[in-house]
Design an enzyme around this catalytic site. Structure first.
Site, PDB file in Angstrom:
ATOM      1  N   ASP A   7      54.315  40.451  88.828  1.00  0.00           N
ATOM      2  CA  ASP A   7      52.885  40.085  88.771  1.00  0.00           C
ATOM      3  C   ASP A   7      51.734  41.202  87.712  1.00  0.00           C
ATOM      4  O   ASP A   7      50.969  41.694  88.972  1.00  0.00           O
ATOM      5  CB  ASP A   7      52.410  39.498  90.104  1.00  0.00           C
ATOM      6  N   HIS A  47      49.345  29.483  88.594  1.00  0.00           N
ATOM      7  CA  HIS A  47      49.665  31.649  88.225  1.00  0.00           C
ATOM      8  C   HIS A  47      50.642  31.190  87.834  1.00  0.00           C
ATOM      9  O   HIS A  47      51.625  30.684  87.130  1.00  0.00           O
ATOM     10  CB  HIS A  47      49.893  31.609  89.661  1.00  0.00           C
ATOM     11  N   CYS A  61      45.289  34.690  83.975  1.00  0.00           N
ATOM     12  CA  CYS A  61      47.056  35.416  84.683  1.00  0.00           C
ATOM     13  C   CYS A  61      47.925  35.294  83.482  1.00  0.00           C
ATOM     14  O   CYS A  61      49.044  35.832  83.194  1.00  0.00           O
ATOM     15  CB  CYS A  61      47.531  34.594  85.115  1.00  0.00           C
TER      16      CYS A  61
END
Length: 661
Positions: free
Chosen positions: A477, A461, A417
């Site tokens: 995202d 995250h 991520c």
């Protein structure tokens, strides 16, 4: 050499050292090693004094020991007014007191210090295992106090038995005080060592940071909702915003962190939020991080004391979270906030900042899109499509060099991520669009039995936010473009083959153990909800349910009635114990013998010792003397030497006919 009369009995010394060891054992991992060895050496020296092999140290030696201890503390700790040096000072006091442990007064003082050291255990942790160990400590220390009454009371069985009885009698009073005593905050605050390691999401991000967190299944957050529960794609628990990039490391930048003077609104900004509309109400229980930032969904407001809101839509605490901490939050989705103010010049510059050089291919690609006239949303769409088409989501990405963004976008195309969020923000900034990296947790496991969301460290995250005119900051995202199952179902689903691959005990692959782990977490959750977080509001609600109305008269009655019942119980116990129902078996047998002698015309006088009674029987009734002396000898052995064989002999003698006596 000390005189024999001055020496504490061996059993008393051993109990004192056992109590000290029990209180200090959890602190051994925190204390400097020299304190542990010094305490062990002081115990050894005191035992040698008892054996007569050494003398107690004189005044000069004691002063030298104090000077060395103070010097050791000064060298071991950077500052004195903190939790760790205070606990170390108590441990040193144990050590020094052992050098002059002579009288019972010294023993009582040492054991009272042990209670304080045992209490410091709960400053670090308030979990169930620590609570159970704390109970064990209190039992041992109380038994050590009981052992100071004499050699007879120092026997382990009797000392522990008396300790358990005393503590059991104190439990009702403890529960009553827990319920009715005002829940006051600390009169002063002793900070912990600021150099202690932090856990969880850090105040900066480099490639590989979140990959390391993915290997930990430790709980991070427990979240219960008052009303609707957000769907998985909305469960973004933001804690930090990174706006500064030096070519490899993302950080908050100067002046953002409250510890560096960043602006925080401590009384909330209710007037800026809509009165009605979609919003989430929830309570977060956050594990210790040793950092001040808290985690919540976008646009949060908290009424919890000591919690404030920052300009970049986060919440922080006044002090670091050194232990488990609960706070209330309300969050408004951004689309309900109405009018959006323009981005200020300073914030625009901050969120367009890039290093002077590096990553030329990404800069050129973004500049080409900008010159083509594409807006922020179109550039974002194209970049996300690029991720979706060519990239792989993995927990083990290859290492990157100096131009990390170029190497990732046009080389390895494998990442976690932080790789996707960092490269996305860099590219958007290169295209002239304000953007920033947001770090926190995403998702969580819903625990249906207790109705709370369990967020673990592997749910850490990183994602991005871009500024769109008229709409404000919008969450994007990039990871969702590559692995949408990561957002919908969690890391375990998105990286099933790599998930927790290096763990020694992969519980996630053992259904039974995984259920046990979840049950244990639910027990901890109930423990915190019921005991640890019993604050003034919960206390007031409980008293209202019990009393109906909390008034001084009703509260006094509520306190007086249990105390009167307890006193009545003690009086009844004393009454029945006076009637012999709680006497030891040996004493009851001897009383039976005395009643039989009274019926034979030879009554035992009040306060007459068994041996004196036997001598009087010999003088007045010689025919009974042999049997009486045998019974008296058996009683003395059974009562004063705990001889089971003597007790059996006493029972056997009392079964003989009276004529043989």
């Amino acid at each position: 050499m000390t005189q024999p009369a001055e020496r504490l009995p061996r059993e008393s010394l051993l109990w004192i050292f056992a109590a000290q060891f029990a209180a200090l054992l959890p602190q051994f991992a925190q204390l400097p090693l020299w304190i542990v060895f010094a305490w062990a050496f002081a115990v050894y020296w005191r035992l040698e004094v008892f054996r007569g092999r050494r003398d107690l140290p004189g005044r000069a030696v004691k002063l030298l020991a104090v000077a060395l201890a103070v010097g050791g503390l000064a060298l071991s700790y950077r500052r004195w007014f903190a939790l760790e040096p205070m606990v170390a000072l108590l441990a040193v006091s144990f050590t020094l007191k052992n050098l002059e442990l002579v009288s019972r007064r010294d023993a009582f003082l040492s054991l009272l210090l042990a209670y304080f050291v045992a209490a410091t255990l709960f400053v670090y942790e308030q979990t169930i295992p620590y609570a159970l160990y704390g109970i064990v400590c209190v039992v041992i220390i109380t038994a050590a106090l009981a052992a100071q009454l004499g050699n007879f009371s120092a026997r382990p069985r009797r000392a522990l038995g008396l300790s358990l009885k005393l503590l059991a009698q104190a439990v009702p009073l403890m529960l009553l005080l827990f319920i009715v005593m005002p829940r006051l905050g600390p009169l002063w605050a002793v900070p912990q060592n600021s150099a202690s390691a932090s856990t969880g999401v850090s105040d900066s991000m480099t490639p590989g940071d979140f990959t390391r967190l993915s290997q930990s299944d430790q709980p991070a957050l427990r979240i219960s909702f008052d009303g609707p529960v957000p769907p998985p794609e909305q469960r973004y628990w933001r804690g930090l915003v990174y706006s500064d990039f030096d070519g490899r490391r993302w950080s908050q930048g100067y002046g953002v962190d409250p510890r560096e003077g960043g602006a925080v609104h401590w009384k909330g900004r209710e007037q800026l939020l809509p009165e009605v509309g979609p919003r989430y109400r929830y309570r977060v229980i956050q594990e210790a991080t040793n950092n001040p930032w808290l985690f919540a969904m976008a646009r949060p407001i908290s009424d919890t004391r000591g919690v404030g809101e920052t300009e970049d839509e986060r919440i922080v605490r006044r002090g670091p979270v050194y232990s488990r901490f609960a706070y209330e939050v309300r969050s408004w989705p951004r689309e309900t906030l109405g009018e959006i103010h323009a981005l200020g010049d300073f914030e625009r510059r901050r969120n367009l900042q890039l290093p002077g050089g590096g990553n030329p291919r990404t800069r050129a690609w973004a500049e080409e899109l900008r010159r083509a006239g594409f807006g922020a949303e179109e550039i974002s769409r194209r970049l996300l499509a690029f991720y979706n088409r060519s990239f792989t989501y993995t927990l083990k990405p290859p290492a990157l060099g100096a131009d990390s963004v170029d190497e990732f976008l046009f080389g390895s195309q494998q990442g976690f991520c932080e790789h996707f969020a960092g490269s996305y923000v860099f590219a958007m900034r290169a295209a002239g669009i304000p953007a920033r990296v947001v770090a926190g947790y995403q998702g969580g496991e819903w625990v249906a039995k207790e109705e709370y969301l369990l967020v673990r460290q592997y749910d850490a995250h990183a994602w991005a936010e871009i500024w769109i005119a008229g709409r404000g900051w919008q969450r994007v995202d990039p990871t969702a473009a590559v692995a949408p199952e990561r957002i919908r179902d969690g890391l375990q689903s998105a990286a099933a083959d790599e998930f927790m691959q290096d763990s020694l005990l992969p519980l996630h692959r053992m259904a039974f153990l995984n259920r046990l782990r979840l049950e244990w977490d639910m027990i901890n959750y109930r423990w915190y909800q019921t005991v640890i977080s019993f604050d003034s509001d919960k206390q007031q609600n409980l008293l209202q349910r019990i009393l109906g109305e909390v008034s001084p008269l009703r509260l006094a009655t509520f306190i007086a009635v249990p105390m009167a019942a307890a006193l009545l119980g003690i009086l009844l116990w004393l009454w029945f114990s006076g009637r012999g129902e709680t006497l030891p078996a040996t004493s009851r047998l001897y009383r039976k013998f005395c009643r039989r002698m009274a019926r034979a015309g030879m009554a035992r006088r009040s306060g007459e010792a068994p041996r004196d009674f036997a001598r009087r029987v010999r003088a007045e009734k010689p025919e009974l003397a042999p049997m009486v002396e045998r019974i008296t000898a058996a009683f003395e052995k059974a009562a004063y030497f705990d001889d089971p064989a003597a007790e059996k002999q006493l029972r056997r003698l009392l079964r003989l006919p009276m004529i043989k006596m």
